[in-house]
Motif scaffolding. Sequence first.
Motif, mmCIF file in Angstrom:
data_model
loop_
_atom_site.group_PDB
_atom_site.id
_atom_site.type_symbol
_atom_site.label_atom_id
_atom_site.label_comp_id
_atom_site.label_asym_id
_atom_site.label_seq_id
_atom_site.Cartn_x
_atom_site.Cartn_y
_atom_site.Cartn_z
ATOM 1 N N TYR A 1 0.833 -1.209 0.000
ATOM 2 C CA TYR A 1 0.000 0.000 0.000
ATOM 3 C C TYR A 1 0.864 1.254 0.000
ATOM 4 N N SER A 2 0.627 2.137 -0.992
ATOM 5 C CA SER A 2 1.444 3.344 -1.109
ATOM 6 C C SER A 2 0.656 4.435 -1.824
ATOM 7 N N LEU A 3 0.423 5.534 -1.148
ATOM 8 C CA LEU A 3 -0.260 6.665 -1.776
ATOM 9 C C LEU A 3 0.588 7.260 -2.893
ATOM 10 N N ASN A 4 1.906 7.276 -2.715
ATOM 11 C CA ASN A 4 2.796 7.797 -3.751
ATOM 12 C C ASN A 4 2.640 7.005 -5.048
ATOM 13 N N ARG A 5 2.564 5.691 -4.941
ATOM 14 C CA ARG A 5 2.438 4.850 -6.125
ATOM 15 C C ARG A 5 1.081 5.061 -6.787
ATOM 16 N N VAL B 1 -9.778 3.481 2.504
ATOM 17 C CA VAL B 1 -10.576 3.935 1.374
ATOM 18 C C VAL B 1 -10.739 5.450 1.419
ATOM 19 N N ALA B 2 -11.048 5.987 2.581
ATOM 20 C CA ALA B 2 -11.213 7.434 2.737
ATOM 21 C C ALA B 2 -9.914 8.175 2.439
ATOM 22 N N GLU B 3 -8.791 7.586 2.836
ATOM 23 C CA GLU B 3 -7.483 8.203 2.615
ATOM 24 C C GLU B 3 -7.196 8.320 1.119
ATOM 25 N N VAL B 4 -7.536 7.279 0.363
ATOM 26 C CA VAL B 4 -7.302 7.306 -1.082
ATOM 27 C C VAL B 4 -8.291 8.230 -1.771
ATOM 28 N N GLN B 5 -9.538 8.230 -1.339
ATOM 29 C CA GLN B 5 -10.538 9.101 -1.942
ATOM 30 C C GLN B 5 -10.175 10.572 -1.788
ATOM 31 N N ALA B 6 -9.408 10.885 -0.770
ATOM 32 C CA ALA B 6 -8.977 12.268 -0.548
ATOM 33 C C ALA B 6 -8.008 12.751 -1.631
ATOM 34 N N LEU B 7 -7.491 11.826 -2.446
ATOM 35 C CA LEU B 7 -6.566 12.205 -3.517
ATOM 36 C C LEU B 7 -7.289 12.880 -4.682
ATOM 37 N N GLY B 8 -8.608 12.708 -4.768
ATOM 38 C CA GLY B 8 -9.373 13.325 -5.850
ATOM 39 C C GLY B 8 -10.833 13.429 -5.480
ATOM 40 N N GLU C 1 2.207 17.232 3.636
ATOM 41 C CA GLU C 1 3.531 17.542 3.105
ATOM 42 C C GLU C 1 4.022 16.431 2.178
ATOM 43 N N ARG C 2 3.632 15.178 2.467
ATOM 44 C CA ARG C 2 3.993 14.044 1.611
ATOM 45 C C ARG C 2 3.491 14.248 0.198
ATOM 46 N N ARG C 3 2.252 14.734 0.071
ATOM 47 C CA ARG C 3 1.643 14.914 -1.242
ATOM 48 C C ARG C 3 2.394 15.968 -2.058
ATOM 49 N N LEU C 4 2.756 17.084 -1.430
ATOM 50 C CA LEU C 4 3.499 18.116 -2.147
ATOM 51 C C LEU C 4 4.868 17.592 -2.572
ATOM 52 N N ALA C 5 5.529 16.823 -1.700
ATOM 53 C CA ALA C 5 6.844 16.272 -2.037
ATOM 54 C C ALA C 5 6.729 15.313 -3.221
ATOM 55 N N ASN C 6 5.679 14.497 -3.263
ATOM 56 C CA ASN C 6 5.511 13.559 -4.379
ATOM 57 C C ASN C 6 5.177 14.304 -5.664
ATOM 58 N N TYR C 7 4.441 15.392 -5.555
ATOM 59 C CA TYR C 7 4.137 16.245 -6.712
ATOM 60 C C TYR C 7 5.436 16.751 -7.342
ATOM 61 N N HIS C 8 6.324 17.286 -6.507
ATOM 62 C CA HIS C 8 7.618 17.766 -7.015
ATOM 63 C C HIS C 8 8.420 16.619 -7.622
ATOM 64 N N LYS C 9 8.400 15.470 -6.983
ATOM 65 C CA LYS C 9 9.173 14.325 -7.467
ATOM 66 C C LYS C 9 8.697 13.874 -8.839
ATOM 67 N N LEU C 10 7.383 13.752 -9.030
ATOM 68 C CA LEU C 10 6.843 13.285 -10.302
ATOM 69 C C LEU C 10 7.073 14.295 -11.418
ATOM 70 N N LEU C 11 6.977 15.593 -11.102
ATOM 71 C CA LEU C 11 7.263 16.608 -12.110
ATOM 72 C C LEU C 11 8.722 16.545 -12.550
ATOM 73 N N ARG C 12 9.638 16.374 -11.591
ATOM 74 C CA ARG C 12 11.062 16.257 -11.936
ATOM 75 C C ARG C 12 11.300 15.032 -12.806
ATOM 76 N N GLU C 13 10.679 13.925 -12.427
ATOM 77 C CA GLU C 13 10.895 12.673 -13.146
ATOM 78 C C GLU C 13 10.405 12.754 -14.584
ATOM 79 N N GLN C 14 9.182 13.279 -14.780
ATOM 80 C CA GLN C 14 8.652 13.343 -16.134
ATOM 81 C C GLN C 14 9.465 14.309 -16.998
#
Length: 344
Positions: free
Chosen positions: A115-119, A152-159, A299-312
């Motif tokens: 289980y990983s929100l980042n993934r 389920v609630a934690e994942v639904q918070a992503l969108g 803060e995890r979500r913002l860090a993953n946002y930066h990571k994915l933008l750098r990667e792409q």
Amino acid sequence: MHFELLQPLGWQPYFQQQLTLEEWERDRPARIVDYQRSVITVDTGEERIALPVSMSLPAMTVGDWVLLDADGRFLRCFTRSSLFARKAPGTAQRAQLVAANIDTVFIVCSLNQDYSLNRIERYLALAHEAGVEPVVVLSKADLCTDDVEARVAEVQALGAQLPVVAVNGLDASSVAALAPWCSAGRTVALMGSSGVGKSTLVNALVGAAVQRTAGIREDDDEGRHTTTSRSLHRIPGGGVLLDTPGMRELQLADCEQGVEDAFADIAALAQRCRFGDCSHRSEPGCAVLAAVEREEMDERRLANYHKLLREQAQNASSVAEKRAQARAQGKRNRYAMKIKNRRD
């Protein structure tokens, strides 16, 4: 060719509009249902035909619609309604086609140690870039030691409108919750890392053991990877399901808009930043950083946002650079050959 033979394969008006009346009466549409290194298997609704892979064929993948002549020879590939692609695994600087003409993607993440929100956010970026509806499927709910509803609630918070379903792949009544996305003429893809239970879900949805499965390794709570090729399967009730191998090296390339769509909350906050080109790192008046400070955003979500933008951005740049180098080398080779021919 009759419509009722093609609809169970996912045929839709979008593809019908690409045919002339003469082609409809004379030729045969078919869908790629299996893609191996040396042979492509297509389904016409009446039979399956094997097409040898050759350099003359365009780049295609499972889910593509192709047009064949009366003798089963390849004529052309239909324009796609959607396409999943990724940076090829390893050091190869090229894009790899994953699946075409998908309506919904089941992003499968197991409720054990995988289980990983980042993934999940990574897969959401791919789905949004492809223009495909994402549904997060939290598998192995029977093995979850935590509160399933809380997950389920934690994942639904992503969108705001993100569908999230927790299932036990071994329980048919549990998997039935996915039926609304598997109706006639619809194509669903399963994506997720190795061992999350995709093959078990495929077997449950199709109603037959079409994919080999393996149990959980007790030492690390991980499933064994079993699927080794991409293939299409018909679902009782009319839908079509595409299974893909576990993407152990899934990387983003040319996916900036997909990342922005997957992090729509950050994009909305960015409209209130003091500077239009705010990077949301240390600038004054940054509305995104302010939301993190107020604990309104993880803060995890913002860090993953930066990571994915750098990667792409890095992958998109490396692919473009590799293509430019190949073109330059081709020009040098042609020039050298021209000089050689003059000397000869």
